[in-house]
Design a protein around this motif. Structure first.
Motif, PDB file in Angstrom:
ATOM      1  N   VAL A   1       0.864  -1.188   0.000  1.00 43.44           N
ATOM      2  CA  VAL A   1       0.000   0.000   0.000  1.00 43.44           C
ATOM      3  C   VAL A   1       0.898   1.234   0.000  1.00 43.44           C
ATOM      4  O   VAL A   1       1.835   1.317   0.796  1.00 43.44           O
ATOM      5  N   VAL A   2       0.608   2.162  -0.899  1.00 47.83           N
ATOM      6  CA  VAL A   2       1.487   3.324  -1.076  1.00 47.83           C
ATOM      7  C   VAL A   2       0.657   4.604  -1.144  1.00 47.83           C
ATOM      8  O   VAL A   2      -0.551   4.562  -1.417  1.00 47.83           O
ATOM      9  N   PRO A   3       1.286   5.762  -0.912  1.00 53.45           N
ATOM     10  CA  PRO A   3       0.592   7.025  -1.155  1.00 53.45           C
ATOM     11  C   PRO A   3       0.173   7.124  -2.622  1.00 53.45           C
ATOM     12  O   PRO A   3       0.865   6.619  -3.514  1.00 53.45           O
TER      13      PRO A   3
ATOM     14  N   ILE B   1      -5.622  15.587 -13.318  1.00 54.83           N
ATOM     15  CA  ILE B   1      -6.482  16.690 -12.864  1.00 54.83           C
ATOM     16  C   ILE B   1      -6.873  16.447 -11.416  1.00 54.83           C
ATOM     17  O   ILE B   1      -7.533  15.458 -11.087  1.00 54.83           O
ATOM     18  N   ARG B   2      -6.481  17.388 -10.539  1.00 52.13           N
ATOM     19  CA  ARG B   2      -6.820  17.285  -9.125  1.00 52.13           C
ATOM     20  C   ARG B   2      -7.967  18.240  -8.798  1.00 52.13           C
ATOM     21  O   ARG B   2      -7.773  19.450  -8.773  1.00 52.13           O
ATOM     22  N   GLU B   3      -9.123  17.680  -8.595  1.00 54.34           N
ATOM     23  CA  GLU B   3     -10.280  18.487  -8.200  1.00 54.34           C
ATOM     24  C   GLU B   3     -10.529  18.303  -6.698  1.00 54.34           C
ATOM     25  O   GLU B   3     -11.642  18.024  -6.263  1.00 54.34           O
ATOM     26  N   CYS B   4      -9.454  18.428  -5.919  1.00 55.32           N
ATOM     27  CA  CYS B   4      -9.533  18.232  -4.477  1.00 55.32           C
ATOM     28  C   CYS B   4      -8.442  19.043  -3.802  1.00 55.32           C
ATOM     29  O   CYS B   4      -7.481  19.492  -4.449  1.00 55.32           O
ATOM     30  N   ASP B   5      -8.591  19.247  -2.506  1.00 55.57           N
ATOM     31  CA  ASP B   5      -7.586  19.978  -1.746  1.00 55.57           C
ATOM     32  C   ASP B   5      -6.313  19.152  -1.627  1.00 55.57           C
ATOM     33  O   ASP B   5      -6.334  17.919  -1.667  1.00 55.57           O
ATOM     34  N   GLU B   6      -5.204  19.865  -1.440  1.00 61.93           N
ATOM     35  CA  GLU B   6      -3.923  19.182  -1.294  1.00 61.93           C
ATOM     36  C   GLU B   6      -3.918  18.263  -0.079  1.00 61.93           C
ATOM     37  O   GLU B   6      -3.358  17.167  -0.122  1.00 61.93           O
ATOM     38  N   ASP B   7      -4.553  18.707   1.007  1.00 60.07           N
ATOM     39  CA  ASP B   7      -4.598  17.877   2.215  1.00 60.07           C
ATOM     40  C   ASP B   7      -5.328  16.566   1.957  1.00 60.07           C
ATOM     41  O   ASP B   7      -4.900  15.498   2.419  1.00 60.07           O
ATOM     42  N   ASP B   8      -6.459  16.653   1.223  1.00 60.25           N
ATOM     43  CA  ASP B   8      -7.197  15.431   0.895  1.00 60.25           C
ATOM     44  C   ASP B   8      -6.346  14.501   0.037  1.00 60.25           C
ATOM     45  O   ASP B   8      -6.336  13.274   0.241  1.00 60.25           O
ATOM     46  N   PHE B   9      -5.638  15.077  -0.900  1.00 64.31           N
ATOM     47  CA  PHE B   9      -4.798  14.270  -1.785  1.00 64.31           C
ATOM     48  C   PHE B   9      -3.671  13.589  -1.012  1.00 64.31           C
ATOM     49  O   PHE B   9      -3.389  12.408  -1.218  1.00 64.31           O
ATOM     50  N   GLN B  10      -3.038  14.332  -0.114  1.00 63.24           N
ATOM     51  CA  GLN B  10      -1.916  13.785   0.638  1.00 63.24           C
ATOM     52  C   GLN B  10      -2.344  12.674   1.583  1.00 63.24           C
ATOM     53  O   GLN B  10      -1.528  11.828   1.965  1.00 63.24           O
ATOM     54  N   ASN B  11      -3.609  12.665   1.988  1.00 69.89           N
ATOM     55  CA  ASN B  11      -4.091  11.649   2.928  1.00 69.89           C
ATOM     56  C   ASN B  11      -4.452  10.320   2.268  1.00 69.89           C
ATOM     57  O   ASN B  11      -4.776   9.351   2.959  1.00 69.89           O
ATOM     58  N   VAL B  12      -4.406  10.266   0.954  1.00 68.65           N
ATOM     59  CA  VAL B  12      -4.874   9.074   0.240  1.00 68.65           C
ATOM     60  C   VAL B  12      -3.747   8.056   0.103  1.00 68.65           C
ATOM     61  O   VAL B  12      -2.664   8.355  -0.400  1.00 68.65           O
ATOM     62  N   THR B  13      -4.009   6.846   0.568  1.00 69.76           N
ATOM     63  CA  THR B  13      -3.139   5.692   0.303  1.00 69.76           C
ATOM     64  C   THR B  13      -3.965   4.656  -0.444  1.00 69.76           C
ATOM     65  O   THR B  13      -5.185   4.576  -0.281  1.00 69.76           O
TER      66      THR B  13
ATOM     67  N   PRO C   1      -3.673   0.540  -2.644  1.00 65.79           N
ATOM     68  CA  PRO C   1      -2.849  -0.618  -3.021  1.00 65.79           C
ATOM     69  C   PRO C   1      -2.082  -0.347  -4.315  1.00 65.79           C
ATOM     70  O   PRO C   1      -2.591   0.305  -5.229  1.00 65.79           O
ATOM     71  N   LYS C   2      -0.868  -0.835  -4.366  1.00 65.32           N
ATOM     72  CA  LYS C   2      -0.044  -0.638  -5.565  1.00 65.32           C
ATOM     73  C   LYS C   2      -0.730  -1.236  -6.788  1.00 65.32           C
ATOM     74  O   LYS C   2      -1.434  -2.225  -6.705  1.00 65.32           O
ATOM     75  N   PHE C   3      -0.492  -0.597  -7.917  1.00 64.11           N
ATOM     76  CA  PHE C   3      -1.032  -1.032  -9.201  1.00 64.11           C
ATOM     77  C   PHE C   3      -2.555  -1.062  -9.205  1.00 64.11           C
ATOM     78  O   PHE C   3      -3.176  -1.998  -9.707  1.00 64.11           O
ATOM     79  N   SER C   4      -3.140  -0.007  -8.630  1.00 59.86           N
ATOM     80  CA  SER C   4      -4.587   0.164  -8.715  1.00 59.86           C
ATOM     81  C   SER C   4      -4.966   1.117  -9.837  1.00 59.86           C
ATOM     82  O   SER C   4      -6.086   1.073 -10.338  1.00 59.86           O
ATOM     83  N   VAL C   5      -4.037   1.972 -10.238  1.00 59.29           N
ATOM     84  CA  VAL C   5      -4.323   2.988 -11.249  1.00 59.29           C
ATOM     85  C   VAL C   5      -3.562   2.726 -12.540  1.00 59.29           C
ATOM     86  O   VAL C   5      -4.131   2.792 -13.631  1.00 59.29           O
ATOM     87  N   GLN C   6      -2.292   2.404 -12.430  1.00 61.78           N
ATOM     88  CA  GLN C   6      -1.473   2.222 -13.630  1.00 61.78           C
ATOM     89  C   GLN C   6      -2.044   1.186 -14.598  1.00 61.78           C
ATOM     90  O   GLN C   6      -2.050   1.414 -15.811  1.00 61.78           O
ATOM     91  N   PRO C   7      -2.576   0.038 -14.125  1.00 63.08           N
ATOM     92  CA  PRO C   7      -3.174  -0.915 -15.072  1.00 63.08           C
ATOM     93  C   PRO C   7      -4.382  -0.346 -15.819  1.00 63.08           C
ATOM     94  O   PRO C   7      -4.638  -0.738 -16.960  1.00 63.08           O
TER      95      PRO C   7
END
Length: 300
Positions: free
Chosen positions: A140-142, A170-182, A184-190
């Motif tokens: 699990v990664v940021p 495109i980030r339609e969210c606050d930086e704090d919300d983005f930084q808090n997200v972790t 599982p690896k390879f959930s987006v790249q595939p």
């Protein structure tokens, strides 16, 4: 009855037989009552026969124990061999990536020596992608780490096919919300890779890929949007069914079989629980959107 008990019984019968033989010998010498002698003789015969029976049982049990011991020794040896093989494979799995890292670094330096900065950057991206995929210490990664993997993958595609692909994060969210997200690896790249391999198939230019992130309350949404060829409604329905329930009865040769998406969904569900959702939306000739919704987990 175990082997130890049988051995004790046999020893006792041997002693009894010897005692009876001695008594019979004495009775014969003193010419005592024949009835007593006959009774003792019968008792001696019964004792001998019983002794023989126990001896047979003893040797049979010994043979079985030896067979069990031999089988146990073979199994133990096989386990030791398997353990050694597993250790060897583990060491080999460490050596192979290390060798590849060094080889890629050597090729990158050679490219720099020949003033080929673009090739050097491509090799660097490939090396970093490989390191990311082979690092099993963190499952699990940021989210930013996953996005970095997406950027490296798309950079390779853009270098391979200049002016073909466009990536917009495109980030339609606050930086704090983005930084808090972790995640599982390879959930987006595939998902990005699916868009490149399938959504943009036979498209030579104008391939636009938007990776959109937004927050709704305590829910974080990731949407991978492409302007590719799209998918038939029936296939989309099957894909969404497969995402949730796994393999379904259909043509396994379909490029849109959804199995890879189901694997991503399963890992997300293990981490986020039942609150996670994943859907495919598509229109033929317009494009495809794959969305992931999950609760925000605070980094601690």
């Amino acid at each position: 009855m175990n082997q130890k008990t049988i051995r004790k019984v046999i020893v006792g019968l041997h002693i009894l037989s010897l005692v009876l033989v001695g008594i019979l010998f004495l009775l014969r010498r003193i010419e005592t009552n024949e009835g007593i002698a006959l009774a003792l003789s019968i008792l001696l015969i019964v004792g001998i026969l019983t002794d023989v029976g126990f001896l047979i049982a003893y040797f049979r049990l010994s043979k079985e124990l030896e067979s069990d011991l031999s089988r146990s020794q073979v199994e133990l040896l096989q386990q030791q061999l398997q353990s050694n093989e597993d250790k060897l494979n583990a060491l080999q799995s460490q050596i192979n990536p290390h060798f590849l890292y060094n080889t890629l670094e050597m090729i990158r330096e050679m490219a720099l020596e020949h003033d080929d900065a673009e090739l050097s950057r491509m090799i660097s991206s490939l090396s970093l992608m490989f390191r990311y995929s082979m690092d099993f210490s963190n499952t699990v990664v940021p989210l930013e780490h996953e996005l970095a993997q997406v950027r490296r993958y798309m950079r390779l595609q853009q270098n391979r096919f200049p002016d073909r692909f466009e990536l917009n994060i495109i980030r339609e969210c606050d930086e704090d919300d983005f930084q808090n997200v972790t995640i599982p690896k390879f959930s987006v790249q595939p998902l990005v890779e699916n868009a490149v391999m399938h959504g943009f198939h036979n498209m030579r230019t104008g391939c636009v890929l938007n990776l959109r992130m937004s927050v709704f309350g305590d829910t974080f949404k990731i949407a991978v949007e492409d302007n590719g060829k799209g998918i038939d409604p029936e296939e989309v329905q099957k894909m969404n069914q497969t995402i949730r329930f796994g393999k379904t009865e259909r043509d396994e040769g379909s490029v849109h079989n959804g199995i890879g998406l189901h694997n991503i969904y399963s890992r997300l569900r293990l981490y986020f629980g039942e609150q996670v959702s994943m859907y495919v939306y598509s229109s033929v000739g317009i494009g495809t959107i794959v969305t992931i919704d999950f609760p925000i987990k605070k980094n601690v």
